[in-house]
Design a protein around this motif. Sequence first.
Motif, PDB file in Angstrom:
ATOM      1  N   HIS A   1      12.221  57.065 -68.817  1.00  0.00           N
ATOM      2  CA  HIS A   1      13.598  57.463 -69.117  1.00  0.00           C
ATOM      3  C   HIS A   1      13.716  58.977 -69.000  1.00  0.00           C
TER       4      HIS A   1
ATOM      5  N   ASP B   1      10.825  49.941 -65.686  1.00  0.00           N
ATOM      6  CA  ASP B   1      12.217  50.159 -66.115  1.00  0.00           C
ATOM      7  C   ASP B   1      12.468  51.659 -65.994  1.00  0.00           C
TER       8      ASP B   1
ATOM      9  N   LYS C   1      15.247  54.810 -65.803  1.00  0.00           N
ATOM     10  CA  LYS C   1      16.641  55.216 -66.039  1.00  0.00           C
ATOM     11  C   LYS C   1      16.730  56.735 -66.099  1.00  0.00           C
TER      12      LYS C   1
ATOM     13  N   LYS D   1      27.668  55.278 -71.297  1.00  0.00           N
ATOM     14  CA  LYS D   1      28.879  54.487 -71.098  1.00  0.00           C
ATOM     15  C   LYS D   1      29.954  54.937 -72.084  1.00  0.00           C
ATOM     16  N   GLU D   2      31.174  55.037 -71.565  1.00  0.00           N
ATOM     17  CA  GLU D   2      32.305  55.463 -72.402  1.00  0.00           C
ATOM     18  C   GLU D   2      32.473  54.533 -73.601  1.00  0.00           C
ATOM     19  N   GLU D   3      32.235  53.236 -73.379  1.00  0.00           N
ATOM     20  CA  GLU D   3      32.422  52.262 -74.460  1.00  0.00           C
ATOM     21  C   GLU D   3      31.399  52.466 -75.585  1.00  0.00           C
ATOM     22  N   GLU D   4      30.193  52.904 -75.217  1.00  0.00           N
ATOM     23  CA  GLU D   4      29.186  53.171 -76.257  1.00  0.00           C
ATOM     24  C   GLU D   4      29.628  54.337 -77.138  1.00  0.00           C
TER      25      GLU D   4
ATOM     26  N   LEU E   1      22.427  60.674 -81.244  1.00  0.00           N
ATOM     27  CA  LEU E   1      21.947  59.308 -81.509  1.00  0.00           C
ATOM     28  C   LEU E   1      21.584  58.590 -80.210  1.00  0.00           C
ATOM     29  N   LEU E   2      22.470  58.711 -79.227  1.00  0.00           N
ATOM     30  CA  LEU E   2      22.258  57.997 -77.967  1.00  0.00           C
ATOM     31  C   LEU E   2      21.051  58.557 -77.214  1.00  0.00           C
TER      32      LEU E   2
ATOM     33  N   GLY F   1      17.884  57.500 -78.993  1.00  0.00           N
ATOM     34  CA  GLY F   1      17.622  56.088 -78.715  1.00  0.00           C
ATOM     35  C   GLY F   1      17.137  55.882 -77.297  1.00  0.00           C
ATOM     36  N   PHE F   2      17.731  56.606 -76.371  1.00  0.00           N
ATOM     37  CA  PHE F   2      17.383  56.460 -74.960  1.00  0.00           C
ATOM     38  C   PHE F   2      15.973  56.978 -74.689  1.00  0.00           C
TER      39      PHE F   2
ATOM     40  N   ASN G   1      13.497  55.349 -78.072  1.00  0.00           N
ATOM     41  CA  ASN G   1      13.592  53.884 -78.127  1.00  0.00           C
ATOM     42  C   ASN G   1      12.607  53.260 -79.112  1.00  0.00           C
ATOM     43  N   HIS G   2      12.676  53.707 -80.340  1.00  0.00           N
ATOM     44  CA  HIS G   2      11.846  53.169 -81.430  1.00  0.00           C
ATOM     45  C   HIS G   2      10.367  53.566 -81.331  1.00  0.00           C
TER      46      HIS G   2
END
Lengths: 247, 252
Positions: free
Chosen positions: A135, A164, A166, A200-203, A220-221, A224-225, A228-229
């Motif tokens: 990521h 994966d 991103k 994403k705008e919705e997030e 936060l995002l 998390g990105f 990721n824990h």
Amino acid sequence: MNKITVVKDKILIELEQSGLMVQEHTIEVQQDAELLLVVTDSTANFTFHIEEGKKLDLSIKSQNSENTLYYELKKNSILCTHHLALDCTDQIDARLLGEESNLEYHYSTMNRKTSALHMTIDHAKSNTQSNVQNHGVNLKDQNLLFDITGRIPKSSHGCICNQDNKILTMQKGHSRIEPKLLIENHDVEANHAAYLGQFKEEELFYLMSRGISKEKCYELLLEGFLLNHDPVDRDTHDWFFRFMIEK
Amino acid sequence: MLEMKNLKMSLAGKRLLDDFSLTIKEGEVHAIMGPNGTGKSTLSKVLMGHPAYTLESGEIFFNGESLLPLSTDERAKRGIFLAMQNPMSIEGVSNSEFLRTALSEKEGTHIGIFDFLQQMDQAIKDLNMDEKMLHRSINQGFSGGERKKNEILQMKLLKPSLIILDEIDSGLDVDSLKIVCENIQKYRIEYPKTSILLITHYPRILEYIKPDFVHMMMNGKIEKTGDLNFALEIEKNGYHGVNDMSELKLHE
């Protein structure tokens, strides 16, 4: 905790556990072990041999460096890596040389200057597994490349090869992902996911609708990105995310 | 409490709100019913300040203050809560971190993990949820029912004064619907000044959360207003079959 520190190409080795043999740039994992590798302003080159049935938990913190890391995993061995990189170009090659060997690699990076990750995972033996999560956050207007190859030759069966990838581009930088799966055996599982873009705008809307400010939502995002824990200590967390707000 | 005046909004060339007006007073429950695509969810997003849903004209006042200059988080901080029809799942951000951050932002002070868990404990039990969900990514791997319960959990934590329920009943089985509604009712008893705007397709939820007014929305505006019997009539006859007898005075 075992620790290797490289600052401006000078190496300091601190071993507190038995089971690790370090000779120049080669690390032999003879017992289950944990290791922290810190590389700053350097060009580092390390080879890791993980012996049969052994496990290495490896944490890497790297900043403003060019690293070449070569991993060899023997039969039934495990490598778990949490690799945090800031403004780095990394060449990572992992060879799964023994059956049932298992690689879990989480690479998280932020860059303000042009950076790249070149990674090759070679499933040289049957029933080997790799799960790779890369990521990246391209913070400014430079380039970030993920060039990721998973390879399973005809002689290896029953392998699992997942990647994966991103990259979030926060401003006007140029980001590119080149995922490759070179699979010659039919009896395997191989997956790749690639995402390039922005949050994403919705997030954002969802988080903000609970009264969280935009800046805090991004924190936060991003956390998390990028994490990721994955468990990181407070110092590592602060070192990594301070980069985001530094000029 | 909430006053919407002559709202107009279009998206992709389609008029979604067309001179829409509605006033909700303190402690009132208003239900909005209407066919798909008639602007109900659009209204909820406009109220919450979704950046893609900006008004062409009209005014919205909440407790006398214009909402239009306020960002989404500022509206939430004023006490507006939107329980969404399709709550987002967000990978990597744990429910506990999300909720603790939301609570800290609301309180204007950092909330410690112990205080937070104490506040969450009873709410989780009330909603018959698994407390392990706190440590999972937001809504990730949640069933439709778990997502809706998670919305109500957030509502209980943030203690809003205006609650917008956008199809909170969709995706809920009978038992979960009952639990969700009981929690909303309990909240109303505890905070009787709370107002509710409830968007739904089905009168069943209105049997649990009794509305003061039921509005039928079509083509971006309220066509008719009645009481609970009006909702039952809509269910029986459809949106185009309701007769004029059920119409009460328009609530303005």
